[in-house]
Design a protein around this motif. Sequence first.
Motif, PDB file in Angstrom:
ATOM      1  N   ASN A  18       0.793  -1.229   0.000  1.00 52.89           N
ATOM      2  CA  ASN A  18       0.000   0.000   0.000  1.00 52.89           C
ATOM      3  C   ASN A  18       0.829   1.285   0.000  1.00 52.89           C
ATOM      4  N   LEU A  19       2.155   1.183   0.041  1.00 51.80           N
ATOM      5  CA  LEU A  19       3.006   2.362  -0.118  1.00 51.80           C
ATOM      6  C   LEU A  19       4.174   1.995  -1.021  1.00 51.80           C
ATOM      7  N   ARG A  20       4.282   2.733  -2.118  1.00 53.21           N
ATOM      8  CA  ARG A  20       5.328   2.495  -3.107  1.00 53.21           C
ATOM      9  C   ARG A  20       6.214   3.722  -3.173  1.00 53.21           C
ATOM     10  N   LEU A  21       7.501   3.514  -3.024  1.00 51.91           N
ATOM     11  CA  LEU A  21       8.448   4.624  -3.010  1.00 51.91           C
ATOM     12  C   LEU A  21       9.418   4.486  -4.178  1.00 51.91           C
ATOM     13  N   LEU A  22       9.765   5.631  -4.774  1.00 50.96           N
ATOM     14  CA  LEU A  22      10.720   5.667  -5.879  1.00 50.96           C
ATOM     15  C   LEU A  22      11.711   6.790  -5.595  1.00 50.96           C
ATOM     16  N   PHE A  23      13.003   6.504  -5.760  1.00 46.74           N
ATOM     17  CA  PHE A  23      14.059   7.466  -5.469  1.00 46.74           C
ATOM     18  C   PHE A  23      14.848   7.755  -6.740  1.00 46.74           C
ATOM     19  N   SER A  24      15.026   9.050  -7.035  1.00 43.27           N
ATOM     20  CA  SER A  24      15.752   9.443  -8.242  1.00 43.27           C
ATOM     21  C   SER A  24      16.497  10.747  -7.996  1.00 43.27           C
ATOM     22  N   GLU A  25      17.306  11.125  -8.980  1.00 47.26           N
ATOM     23  CA  GLU A  25      18.022  12.393  -8.872  1.00 47.26           C
ATOM     24  C   GLU A  25      18.052  13.085 -10.222  1.00 47.26           C
ATOM     25  N   ALA A  26      18.297  14.372 -10.169  1.00 49.10           N
ATOM     26  CA  ALA A  26      18.470  15.232 -11.341  1.00 49.10           C
ATOM     27  C   ALA A  26      17.194  15.316 -12.171  1.00 49.10           C
ATOM     28  N   LYS A  27      17.257  16.162 -13.158  1.00 46.91           N
ATOM     29  CA  LYS A  27      16.097  16.387 -14.022  1.00 46.91           C
ATOM     30  C   LYS A  27      15.740  15.154 -14.834  1.00 46.91           C
ATOM     31  N   ASP A  28      16.736  14.334 -15.176  1.00 43.04           N
ATOM     32  CA  ASP A  28      16.451  13.151 -15.996  1.00 43.04           C
ATOM     33  C   ASP A  28      15.852  12.010 -15.181  1.00 43.04           C
ATOM     34  N   GLY A  29      15.805  12.146 -13.855  1.00 39.30           N
ATOM     35  CA  GLY A  29      15.174  11.141 -13.010  1.00 39.30           C
ATOM     36  C   GLY A  29      15.921   9.836 -12.904  1.00 39.30           C
ATOM     37  N   ALA A  30      17.244   9.866 -13.035  1.00 35.91           N
ATOM     38  CA  ALA A  30      18.042   8.643 -12.895  1.00 35.91           C
ATOM     39  C   ALA A  30      17.803   8.045 -11.514  1.00 35.91           C
ATOM     40  N   TYR A  31      17.533   6.741 -11.464  1.00 32.83           N
ATOM     41  CA  TYR A  31      17.274   6.075 -10.202  1.00 32.83           C
ATOM     42  C   TYR A  31      18.508   6.098  -9.304  1.00 32.83           C
ATOM     43  N   VAL A  32      18.261   6.191  -7.988  1.00 26.08           N
ATOM     44  CA  VAL A  32      19.341   6.136  -7.010  1.00 26.08           C
ATOM     45  C   VAL A  32      19.012   5.095  -5.944  1.00 26.08           C
ATOM     46  N   SER A  33      20.066   4.551  -5.362  1.00 26.66           N
ATOM     47  CA  SER A  33      19.920   3.626  -4.242  1.00 26.66           C
ATOM     48  C   SER A  33      20.767   4.161  -3.092  1.00 26.66           C
ATOM     49  N   ASN A  34      20.892   3.376  -2.050  1.00 24.92           N
ATOM     50  CA  ASN A  34      21.620   3.799  -0.846  1.00 24.92           C
ATOM     51  C   ASN A  34      20.980   5.012  -0.190  1.00 24.92           C
ATOM     52  N   VAL A  35      19.657   5.035  -0.206  1.00 21.10           N
ATOM     53  CA  VAL A  35      18.891   6.088   0.451  1.00 21.10           C
ATOM     54  C   VAL A  35      18.604   5.627   1.870  1.00 21.10           C
ATOM     55  N   LYS A  36      18.884   6.477   2.833  1.00 19.32           N
ATOM     56  CA  LYS A  36      18.560   6.173   4.229  1.00 19.32           C
ATOM     57  C   LYS A  36      17.085   6.514   4.424  1.00 19.32           C
ATOM     58  N   LEU A  37      16.282   5.487   4.672  1.00 22.84           N
ATOM     59  CA  LEU A  37      14.829   5.638   4.720  1.00 22.84           C
ATOM     60  C   LEU A  37      14.299   5.367   6.116  1.00 22.84           C
ATOM     61  N   SER A  38      13.366   6.208   6.562  1.00 25.71           N
ATOM     62  CA  SER A  38      12.647   5.916   7.804  1.00 25.71           C
ATOM     63  C   SER A  38      11.192   6.339   7.647  1.00 25.71           C
ATOM     64  N   VAL A  39      10.309   5.554   8.250  1.00 25.04           N
ATOM     65  CA  VAL A  39       8.874   5.824   8.220  1.00 25.04           C
ATOM     66  C   VAL A  39       8.412   5.890   9.668  1.00 25.04           C
TER      67      VAL A  39
END
Length: 139
Positions: A58-79
């Motif tokens: 029920n919650l979908r998250l997507l992480f990207s950078e820059a104007k081109d929306g290149a995907y990124v990983s190694n994001v420190k996530l907390s909910v």
Amino acid sequence: MDINKITAISAIVFGLAGMAAPFAQAQTQDTQGSVAYMNGGIGAGEQSKLREAAKDYNLRLLFSEAKDGAYVSNVKLSVNDSQGKTVFSLPGAGPMTNLKLPAGHYEVKADYNGVTKTSKVEVGQKPTSLSFNWAHQDN
């Protein structure tokens, strides 16, 4: 080729193969406390698996950078829940993370390269999607 060169090359190859293991997280569902999740998306195969499975979360998250929306990983996530209690955290999330949370109000914090983005979200039965984008900043 002498045995020392073969040994050195083997060590490099197997060392690199071992480094890829953390990125193979999207193959199965994991749980953290009462929260079921899938995380990954490195490569088209993982992205496809996460997109297929997204209907079950029920919650979908997507992480990207820059104007081109290149995907990124190694994001420190907390909910955090509405009382501020952390109900889910992942030190190396992304580029896609699917969560199955109890219905409620949450604050999602995502930190990438020292820049934290925050979003409040209400989660229920219907899936909700959030995208976090870190645009390059000129200093």
